[in-house]
Design a protein around this motif. Structure first.
Motif, mmCIF file in Angstrom:
data_model
loop_
_atom_site.group_PDB
_atom_site.id
_atom_site.type_symbol
_atom_site.label_atom_id
_atom_site.label_comp_id
_atom_site.label_asym_id
_atom_site.label_seq_id
_atom_site.Cartn_x
_atom_site.Cartn_y
_atom_site.Cartn_z
ATOM 1 N N SER A 1 1.585 2.953 -2.416
ATOM 2 C CA SER A 1 0.188 3.465 -3.547
ATOM 3 C C SER A 1 0.325 4.799 -3.725
ATOM 4 O O SER A 1 0.967 5.543 -3.399
ATOM 5 C CB SER A 1 -0.797 3.125 -2.966
ATOM 6 O OG SER A 1 -1.042 1.425 -2.464
ATOM 7 N N ASP B 1 -5.105 -0.730 -5.256
ATOM 8 C CA ASP B 1 -4.271 -0.562 -4.753
ATOM 9 C C ASP B 1 -3.493 0.380 -4.564
ATOM 10 O O ASP B 1 -2.895 0.883 -4.075
ATOM 11 C CB ASP B 1 -3.568 -2.056 -4.270
ATOM 12 C CG ASP B 1 -4.383 -2.854 -3.511
ATOM 13 O OD1 ASP B 1 -5.772 -2.911 -2.842
ATOM 14 O OD2 ASP B 1 -4.349 -4.600 -3.689
ATOM 15 N N MET C 1 0.947 -0.717 -0.110
ATOM 16 C CA MET C 1 -0.206 0.189 -0.057
ATOM 17 C C MET C 1 1.164 1.219 -0.005
ATOM 18 O O MET C 1 0.660 2.115 -0.438
ATOM 19 C CB MET C 1 -1.041 0.053 1.080
ATOM 20 C CG MET C 1 -1.872 0.664 0.895
ATOM 21 S SD MET C 1 -3.006 1.229 2.542
ATOM 22 C CE MET C 1 -3.804 2.267 1.905
ATOM 23 N N ARG D 1 -11.885 -4.504 -0.787
ATOM 24 C CA ARG D 1 -11.580 -3.487 -1.500
ATOM 25 C C ARG D 1 -13.085 -2.329 -1.566
ATOM 26 O O ARG D 1 -12.980 -2.175 -2.984
ATOM 27 C CB ARG D 1 -10.450 -3.614 -2.400
ATOM 28 C CG ARG D 1 -9.443 -4.293 -2.359
ATOM 29 C CD ARG D 1 -8.501 -4.308 -3.663
ATOM 30 N NE ARG D 1 -7.763 -5.302 -3.328
ATOM 31 C CZ ARG D 1 -6.863 -6.356 -2.870
ATOM 32 N NH1 ARG D 1 -8.395 -7.013 -2.775
ATOM 33 N NH2 ARG D 1 -5.748 -5.911 -2.481
#
Length: 410
Positions: free
Chosen positions: A133, A163, A130, A192
């Motif tokens: 991201s 992601d 993450m 998600r």
């Protein structure tokens, strides 16, 4: 340590909130400055993470407002897609301690927060999946129509994309599939839910109707700046789709459409028979539209959200070449010359014909009859033109643009 996040885009706000919580911070996230001011009357955070462009009250107005409150000394970090030098300078003059320009990675954002506040945990993982991201400048909705795609959906690619690209929302439209498509989509979405949605149709209505329903569904979300559609088999990949978005963001266009032009430096693979048929069909389409299109049928297109209601309000009269109808509707609403200025064809770097395509060679041969139906519907029964203001499209100027597509060679 307490952080207050103020951002009107939910896709960005929730992702940043989750990541900073994982880093050990206590986080409160709100959608507007008015709610934030109410909270600041009750508690004093250690840091305010603020967007600039928000409806009602801008980030700069918010900073001026809190300078009269007991939280005036709380450091303010800006996270915004507004890169105007005047705005950035004013933010620092008002006391902002940092200004991060979107797109920015979550790991960089967290590093800047730690540099200011310190690390609340003995060990954090800034380079997690993450952490790589990117917080996007704009929010983008993508419709992905699916009919019996259970064996072809590339689950990890879809998950990894959302992601790593915060600000994108994927809307899968299950078009009455009879296989396990819905179960696969639910598996892709699990965990998600804010970034992936499923629009489930009880009966199969065809790709045109699936895309239409998905586009209208996403158009109801005010946080989305742009909305487009993409084929479920990812014959056009996300890298090329993001290039369409970047072109729409920086250019004077209303619609950007992918173009599968075979050229040096591009990997464009088509069935030979299909390529021959499409070449003849394209000539007919160019004649009907009165526009120099190289490829109307690429399954990757993106447009300003404000255009969606007028373009997708009515059902399409054809099953496979609704793309042509989209351009005909633009032409009807704005006139041919203005429509040409609003549309950009962007050559793709990759397009691979995927096995299992729902469009058969027999269907391809029927397209000629569908084109006649389009002529009858849109040229023999013309509609009054619509001004840009009637659809509230103000982001892109109505100015001529240079031709961006090289000569077709396939």
């Amino acid at each position: 340590m307490q952080i207050l996040i103020i951002d009107d885009q939910q896709l960005v706000r929730l992702s940043v909130e989750k990541y900073l919580r994982d880093q050990g911070y206590a986080v409160t996230a709100v959608a507007d400055p008015y709610t934030a001011i109410s909270l600041l009357g009750q508690e004093r955070p250690d840091l305010i993470l603020l967007d600039i462009n928000m409806p009602g009250m801008s980030g700069l107005e918010f900073i001026r407002k809190i300078q009269t409150m007991r939280v005036a000394s709380v450091p303010v970090m800006i996270l915004s897609g507004n890169v105007q030098e005047k705005v950035i300078s004013e933010a620092f003059e008002l006391g902002a301690v940092d200004y991060m320009k979107k797109p920015v990675s979550l790991s960089e954002l967290a590093a800047r927060v730690r540099n200011l506040l310190g690390c609340p945990l003995p060990y954090v993982h800034p380079y997690s999946r993450m952490g790589t991201s990117r917080v996007q400048e704009h929010c983008v909705g993508v419709v992905i129509p699916c009919y019996n795609e259970g064996d072809r959906l590339q689950e990890e690619i879809f998950q990894e994309f959302v992601d790593r690209n915060l600000g994108y929302h994927l809307c899968f439209v299950n078009d009455g599939s009879t296989d396990n498509t819905l179960e696969v989509l639910q598996r892709i979405r699990k965990g998600r839910e804010n970034q992936i949605s499923i629009h489930d149709c009880a009966q199969n209505g065809g790709k045109a109707e699936a895309v239409r329903q998905g586009m209208l569904h996403l158009a109801q979300d005010p946080q989305l700046d742009y909305i487009g559609f993409l084929d479920a088999d990812l014959s056009t990949d996300f890298t090329d789709f993001d290039n369409l978005v970047q072109t729409l963001k920086t250019g004077p266009y209303g619609v950007v459409s992918g173009s599968r032009i075979q050229r040096m430096g591009a990997n464009i693979t088509k069935e030979s028979a299909r390529a021959v048929i499409s070449k003849g069909i394209n000539l007919l389409i160019r004649t009907i539209l009165g526009m120099p299109f190289k490829d109307t049928q690429c399954g990757a297109k993106v447009m300003h959200r404000q255009l969606v209601p007028s373009l997708f309000r009515e059902a399409f009269v054809t099953r496979w070449i609704f793309d042509v109808e989209l351009f005909m509707r633009l032409r009807q609403q704005f006139g041919r010359d203005t429509a040409r200025e609003m549309i950009c064809e962007l050559p793709l770097t990759r397009w691979i014909h995927a096995d299992g395509s729902k469009l058969s060679m027999r269907d391809s041969l029927k397209i000629g009859f569908q084109l006649l139906k389009i002529v009858k519907t849109y040229l023999w029964q013309p509609r009054p033109q619509t001004s840009r203001t009637e659809v509230e499209v103000t982001e892109f100027p109505a100015v001529p643009v240079a031709e961006q597509v090289p000569s077709e060679t396939h």
